[in-house]
Scaffold this motif. Structure first.
Motif, PDB file in Angstrom:
ATOM      1  N   UNK A 101     -22.715  -2.619  47.991  1.00 42.52           N
ATOM      2  CA  UNK A 101     -22.814  -3.909  48.652  1.00 42.52           C
ATOM      3  C   UNK A 101     -23.342  -4.983  47.726  1.00 42.52           C
ATOM      4  N   UNK A 102     -24.606  -4.842  47.327  1.00 42.48           N
ATOM      5  CA  UNK A 102     -25.240  -5.867  46.483  1.00 42.48           C
ATOM      6  C   UNK A 102     -24.581  -5.936  45.105  1.00 42.48           C
ATOM      7  N   UNK A 103     -24.422  -4.784  44.443  1.00 48.59           N
ATOM      8  CA  UNK A 103     -23.896  -4.771  43.079  1.00 48.59           C
ATOM      9  C   UNK A 103     -22.482  -5.345  42.981  1.00 48.59           C
ATOM     10  N   UNK A 104     -21.507  -4.895  43.794  1.00 45.24           N
ATOM     11  CA  UNK A 104     -20.163  -5.473  43.666  1.00 45.24           C
ATOM     12  C   UNK A 104     -20.068  -6.925  44.110  1.00 45.24           C
ATOM     13  N   UNK A 105     -20.866  -7.337  45.109  1.00 50.41           N
ATOM     14  CA  UNK A 105     -20.814  -8.733  45.534  1.00 50.41           C
ATOM     15  C   UNK A 105     -21.344  -9.654  44.435  1.00 50.41           C
ATOM     16  N   UNK A 106     -22.420  -9.244  43.763  1.00 51.99           N
ATOM     17  CA  UNK A 106     -22.943 -10.029  42.643  1.00 51.99           C
ATOM     18  C   UNK A 106     -21.953 -10.042  41.487  1.00 51.99           C
ATOM     19  N   UNK A 107     -21.374  -8.889  41.185  1.00 55.60           N
ATOM     20  CA  UNK A 107     -20.385  -8.803  40.113  1.00 55.60           C
ATOM     21  C   UNK A 107     -19.171  -9.666  40.428  1.00 55.60           C
ATOM     22  N   UNK A 108     -18.701  -9.628  41.658  1.00 54.21           N
ATOM     23  CA  UNK A 108     -17.532 -10.417  42.046  1.00 54.21           C
ATOM     24  C   UNK A 108     -17.804 -11.910  41.918  1.00 54.21           C
ATOM     25  N   UNK A 109     -19.016 -12.336  42.247  1.00 56.85           N
ATOM     26  CA  UNK A 109     -19.346 -13.761  42.151  1.00 56.85           C
ATOM     27  C   UNK A 109     -19.426 -14.214  40.699  1.00 56.85           C
ATOM     28  N   UNK A 110     -20.187 -13.495  39.890  1.00 54.72           N
ATOM     29  CA  UNK A 110     -20.377 -13.927  38.499  1.00 54.72           C
ATOM     30  C   UNK A 110     -19.064 -13.853  37.738  1.00 54.72           C
ATOM     31  N   UNK A 111     -18.315 -12.768  37.913  1.00 59.18           N
ATOM     32  CA  UNK A 111     -17.066 -12.586  37.166  1.00 59.18           C
ATOM     33  C   UNK A 111     -15.969 -13.534  37.628  1.00 59.18           C
ATOM     34  N   UNK A 112     -15.873 -13.723  38.937  1.00 64.72           N
ATOM     35  CA  UNK A 112     -14.750 -14.479  39.474  1.00 64.72           C
ATOM     36  C   UNK A 112     -14.981 -15.950  39.674  1.00 64.72           C
ATOM     37  N   UNK A 113     -16.242 -16.385  39.790  1.00 63.83           N
ATOM     38  CA  UNK A 113     -16.515 -17.785  40.107  1.00 63.83           C
ATOM     39  C   UNK A 113     -17.491 -18.446  39.126  1.00 63.83           C
ATOM     40  N   UNK A 114     -18.575 -17.743  38.826  1.00 62.96           N
ATOM     41  CA  UNK A 114     -19.622 -18.354  37.982  1.00 62.96           C
ATOM     42  C   UNK A 114     -19.128 -18.619  36.570  1.00 62.96           C
ATOM     43  N   UNK A 115     -18.166 -17.821  36.083  1.00 61.15           N
ATOM     44  CA  UNK A 115     -17.677 -17.968  34.721  1.00 61.15           C
ATOM     45  C   UNK A 115     -16.523 -18.950  34.586  1.00 61.15           C
ATOM     46  N   UNK A 116     -16.162 -19.625  35.685  1.00 59.39           N
ATOM     47  CA  UNK A 116     -15.093 -20.619  35.604  1.00 59.39           C
ATOM     48  C   UNK A 116     -15.484 -21.725  34.625  1.00 59.39           C
ATOM     49  N   UNK A 183     -11.974  -2.106  40.511  1.00 61.60           N
ATOM     50  CA  UNK A 183     -10.685  -1.763  39.907  1.00 61.60           C
ATOM     51  C   UNK A 183      -9.999  -3.001  39.348  1.00 61.60           C
ATOM     52  N   UNK A 184     -10.083  -4.115  40.065  1.00 62.30           N
ATOM     53  CA  UNK A 184      -9.469  -5.358  39.580  1.00 62.30           C
ATOM     54  C   UNK A 184     -10.165  -5.830  38.307  1.00 62.30           C
ATOM     55  N   UNK A 185     -11.489  -5.797  38.302  1.00 55.85           N
ATOM     56  CA  UNK A 185     -12.242  -6.258  37.125  1.00 55.85           C
ATOM     57  C   UNK A 185     -11.970  -5.357  35.930  1.00 55.85           C
ATOM     58  N   UNK A 186     -11.917  -4.050  36.166  1.00 51.34           N
ATOM     59  CA  UNK A 186     -11.645  -3.125  35.063  1.00 51.34           C
ATOM     60  C   UNK A 186     -10.216  -3.279  34.551  1.00 51.34           C
ATOM     61  N   UNK A 187      -9.282  -3.633  35.427  1.00 46.74           N
ATOM     62  CA  UNK A 187      -7.901  -3.832  35.008  1.00 46.74           C
ATOM     63  C   UNK A 187      -7.793  -4.976  34.001  1.00 46.74           C
ATOM     64  N   UNK A 188      -8.665  -5.971  34.133  1.00 47.09           N
ATOM     65  CA  UNK A 188      -8.693  -7.096  33.186  1.00 47.09           C
ATOM     66  C   UNK A 188      -9.691  -6.856  32.054  1.00 47.09           C
ATOM     67  N   UNK A 189     -10.185  -5.607  31.953  1.00 44.45           N
ATOM     68  CA  UNK A 189     -11.151  -5.240  30.904  1.00 44.45           C
ATOM     69  C   UNK A 189     -12.390  -6.132  30.908  1.00 44.45           C
ATOM     70  N   UNK A 190     -12.751  -6.633  32.074  1.00 42.79           N
ATOM     71  CA  UNK A 190     -13.947  -7.444  32.216  1.00 42.79           C
ATOM     72  C   UNK A 190     -13.774  -8.903  31.870  1.00 42.79           C
ATOM     73  N   UNK A 191     -12.602  -9.323  31.399  1.00 46.31           N
ATOM     74  CA  UNK A 191     -12.405 -10.738  31.048  1.00 46.31           C
ATOM     75  C   UNK A 191     -12.458 -11.580  32.318  1.00 46.31           C
ATOM     76  N   UNK A 192     -13.403 -12.516  32.421  1.00 49.09           N
ATOM     77  CA  UNK A 192     -13.594 -13.251  33.677  1.00 49.09           C
ATOM     78  C   UNK A 192     -12.444 -14.203  33.980  1.00 49.09           C
TER      79      UNK A 192
END
Length: 286
Positions: A101-116, A183-192
């Motif tokens: 819950x906490x870990x993927x939600x934080x990861x999803x925010x930083x990777x998908x939005x904060x790094x824009x 799985x989506x983040x790993x598919x992009x090798x972590x590139x935000x």
């Protein structure tokens, strides 16, 4: 186990009760502790990630992926060794909230939005960030509600029942929801994400995954799979091939498995609605 013997207790030939040693009760909790450790590691990696050092995001995604394995093992080991306990169940639920819950939600925010990156319209970026925070929180609260419903439910039945005798999850399990994100983040090798329209698609995927967790749709549980069935060699060979493919092509295999599981629940729901409507029309035509 003879009738009248409590769970986790065995009877010998003399009628005396034998309980597993205390050390056996620690074994499944060790896997639960590994689950929590992986979630904590994923959080620290998410915070350290950046556009120039995106490998941390990939490490966080993989850590949550390993935690899914730990989560599946602790319950199975507890049942195999007859060491299930209320403490273990509560600890497992708390671990799931942290790791899935906490870990993927934080990861999803930083990777998908904060790094824009800063765009020509900074107001648009701010709006995406604010919506991203909200959607990631929705994912977290949906996962927590999914766990709470699972803990208090007794033999829950999905709104779209499947084959009689088969066991299904009611709503997508929270480890599977976290698996979609990782799985989506790993598919992009972590590139935000670096484009706003991709961030919007990412936002929709997170929100839809959260909805599936609190839905009453059926999802395959896999509980009928056992290495002790009539064809154990075929099952072991299949598992070996799957592990080899995951090792060699993890970026593609994980996203296929995660999104395939997500789509399976949607297809099952649509198929049930279509068949029910078809039966309704055939009844009216008589």
């Amino acid at each position: 186990m003879e009738a009248g013997a409590s769970e986790g207790t065995r009877m010998d030939t003399g009628g005396r009760r034998h309980q597993p040693s205390r050390g056996m009760y620690v074994l499944p909790s060790l896997f639960t502790a590994g689950n929590i450790a992986a979630g904590y590691y994923a959080i620290t990696q998410s915070v350290q990630g950046s556009v120039g050092d995106s490998i941390h995001f990939d490490h966080a995604a993989l850590a949550i992926g390993f935690a899914i394995l730990f989560d599946g093992l602790d319950g199975r080991i507890a049942r195999m060794t007859n060491t299930t306990s209320d403490f273990g169940k509560e600890l497992d639920s708390l671990a799931d909230v942290i790791t899935f819950g906490v870990a993927p939600s934080l990861l999803a925010y930083i990777w998908g939005f904060r790094m824009l990156p800063l765009m020509g319209y900074p107001g648009l970026r701010d709006q995406i960030l604010h919506l991203g925070v909200f959607v990631c929180f929705v994912f977290l609260i949906c996962g927590a509600c999914r766990l709470a419903r699972f803990n208090i439910s007794i033999n829950p039945q999905p709104r779209n029942p499947g084959r009689p005798g088969h066991k299904y999850f009611v709503g997508m399990p929270i480890p599977a929801g976290a698996g979609v994100i990782c799985a989506v983040i790993h598919c992009f090798n972590g590139s935000p994400i670096n484009r706003p329209w991709i961030a919007v698609v990412w936002m929709c995927l997170i929100g839809f995954t959260g909805f599936l967790m609190v839905s009453s749709w059926r999802f395959w549980s896999g509980k009928e799979i056992s290495l002790g069935n009539r064809h154990p060699f075929q099952m072991v060979a299949l598992v070996g091939v799957l592990i080899a493919l995951l090792w060699l092509y993890s970026e593609y295999m994980l996203i296929i498995l995660a999104l395939g599981y997500l789509v399976s629940g949607v297809v099952a729901r649509l198929a049930y609605s279509w068949s029910r409507e078809r039966r309704h029309h055939s009844t009216e035509a008589r």
